[in-house]
Write a protein that holds these residues in place. Structure first.
Motif, PDB file in Angstrom:
ATOM      1  N   ALA A  89       0.838  -1.204   0.000  1.00 14.95           N
ATOM      2  CA  ALA A  89       0.000   0.000   0.000  1.00 14.95           C
ATOM      3  C   ALA A  89       0.873   1.254   0.000  1.00 14.95           C
ATOM      4  CB  ALA A  89      -0.923  -0.010   1.224  1.00 14.95           C
ATOM      5  N   THR A  90       1.979   1.194   0.715  1.00 13.66           N
ATOM      6  CA  THR A  90       2.900   2.329   0.763  1.00 13.66           C
ATOM      7  C   THR A  90       3.545   2.560  -0.596  1.00 13.66           C
ATOM      8  OG1 THR A  90       3.283   1.897   3.111  1.00 13.66           O
ATOM      9  CG2 THR A  90       4.903   3.292   1.971  1.00 13.66           C
ATOM     10  N   LEU A  91       3.892   1.490  -1.290  1.00  8.12           N
ATOM     11  CA  LEU A  91       4.442   1.651  -2.638  1.00  8.12           C
ATOM     12  C   LEU A  91       3.405   2.287  -3.568  1.00  8.12           C
ATOM     13  CD1 LEU A  91       6.711   1.374  -4.653  1.00  8.12           C
ATOM     14  CD2 LEU A  91       5.976  -0.977  -5.058  1.00  8.12           C
ATOM     15  N   LEU A  92       2.137   1.917  -3.412  1.00  5.16           N
ATOM     16  CA  LEU A  92       1.098   2.563  -4.216  1.00  5.16           C
ATOM     17  C   LEU A  92       1.009   4.057  -3.909  1.00  5.16           C
ATOM     18  CD1 LEU A  92      -1.624  -0.210  -4.211  1.00  5.16           C
ATOM     19  CD2 LEU A  92      -0.352   0.646  -6.183  1.00  5.16           C
ATOM     20  N   ILE A  93       1.222   4.430  -2.652  1.00  7.69           N
ATOM     21  CA  ILE A  93       1.287   5.852  -2.305  1.00  7.69           C
ATOM     22  C   ILE A  93       2.435   6.508  -3.064  1.00  7.69           C
ATOM     23  CG2 ILE A  93       1.868   7.490  -0.456  1.00  7.69           C
ATOM     24  CD1 ILE A  93       0.328   5.597   1.480  1.00  7.69           C
ATOM     25  N   LEU A  94       3.619   5.905  -2.993  1.00  2.00           N
ATOM     26  CA  LEU A  94       4.796   6.475  -3.658  1.00  2.00           C
ATOM     27  C   LEU A  94       4.603   6.581  -5.174  1.00  2.00           C
ATOM     28  CD1 LEU A  94       7.565   4.594  -1.645  1.00  2.00           C
ATOM     29  CD2 LEU A  94       6.938   7.014  -1.438  1.00  2.00           C
ATOM     30  N   GLN A  95       3.994   5.579  -5.783  1.00  3.08           N
ATOM     31  CA  GLN A  95       3.775   5.617  -7.228  1.00  3.08           C
ATOM     32  C   GLN A  95       2.726   6.658  -7.606  1.00  3.08           C
ATOM     33  OE1 GLN A  95       2.969   1.418  -7.860  1.00  3.08           O
ATOM     34  NE2 GLN A  95       4.994   1.145  -8.759  1.00  3.08           N
ATOM     35  N   THR A  96       1.676   6.769  -6.822  1.00  3.45           N
ATOM     36  CA  THR A  96       0.644   7.769  -7.114  1.00  3.45           C
ATOM     37  C   THR A  96       1.211   9.175  -6.990  1.00  3.45           C
ATOM     38  OG1 THR A  96      -1.043   6.233  -6.320  1.00  3.45           O
ATOM     39  CG2 THR A  96      -1.698   8.542  -6.566  1.00  3.45           C
ATOM     40  N   GLY A 128       6.218   3.235   9.176  1.00  4.24           N
ATOM     41  CA  GLY A 128       7.043   4.327   8.681  1.00  4.24           C
ATOM     42  C   GLY A 128       6.146   5.508   8.382  1.00  4.24           C
ATOM     43  N   ALA A 129       6.670   6.425   7.599  1.00  7.09           N
ATOM     44  CA  ALA A 129       5.914   7.617   7.220  1.00  7.09           C
ATOM     45  C   ALA A 129       6.330   8.032   5.819  1.00  7.09           C
ATOM     46  CB  ALA A 129       6.165   8.745   8.219  1.00  7.09           C
ATOM     47  N   VAL A 130       5.423   8.694   5.109  1.00 11.35           N
ATOM     48  CA  VAL A 130       5.705   9.187   3.762  1.00 11.35           C
ATOM     49  C   VAL A 130       5.472  10.695   3.748  1.00 11.35           C
ATOM     50  CG1 VAL A 130       5.216   8.995   1.294  1.00 11.35           C
ATOM     51  CG2 VAL A 130       4.914   6.985   2.781  1.00 11.35           C
TER      52      VAL A 130
END
Length: 191
Positions: free
Chosen positions: A116-123, A158-160
């Motif tokens: 889910a975090t990778l999807l955040i980074l990609q979006t 973690g945090a983004v």
């Protein structure tokens, strides 16, 4: 943006433009996409804390940074919820009758939250923004939980930090280390 461009352009950004907020529709898209990640048994054992403005300022007071990451106008903290997975796999359609954690070959609650975090980074990249994923140090977790009222059964992975990049070029470890060649990390048929 084409998917291959998103993958190619995705990198960690450590300096952000101050006073340039992320539009609400972009935040909504980031969070919607994060919920589209896979989860074992469709458990959906993730949660996300969105911090902006004064709430975000409290976070940076908890964990100061020396670089420009503190200028990011948005922070999303993804959480893994192990209890959701254990409960889901104790349901009749999964065939287990208990919540025994030993049945899990790896902690899928962490893996799924990482996806889910990778999807955040990609979006973020697709939206023309920059992001930095970083850890919340173990010594800071109790104060973080208290500050934001986070229940004990939700574990921050973690945090983004998200915002408009103010970096003219790549920073961090990739400037000192080369990416490993694909043929060194991919093995076909056997090692």
């Amino acid at each position: 943006m084409e998917f291959q461009d998103v993958v190619r352009k995705r990198r960690m950004v450590r300096d952000f433009k101050a006073d340039q907020p992320v539009p609400r529709d972009v935040i909504d898209r980031i969070l919607h996409n994060a919920t589209r990640g896979p989860s074992a048994g469709f458990s959906q054992g993730q949660a996300f804390l969105v911090l902006e403005g004064e709430d975000l300022a409290k976070f940076w007071a908890l964990r100061p940074h020396s670089n420009g990451v503190h200028k990011a106008p948005l922070l999303i903290v993804p959480f893994a919820a192990k209890h959701v997975y254990l409960d889901r796999y104790a349901q009749p359609d999964k065939g287990w009758t208990d919540r025994d954690e030993a049945r899990w070959p790896v902690p899928f609650w962490h893996i799924d939250t990482g996806m889910a975090t990778l999807l955040i980074l990609q979006t973020v990249v697709d939206a023309g923004l920059g992001a930095l994923y970083f850890g919340i140090m173990p010594d800071d977790v109790a104060r973080f939980r208290e500050l934001y009222g986070v229940p004990d059964e939700y574990e921050p992975i973690g945090a983004v930090a998200i915002g408009y990049s103010d970096e003219p070029q790549q920073s961090g470890s990739p400037t000192r280390r080369k990416r490993l060649p694909t043929d060194e990390v991919v093995h076909y048929g056997r090692w």
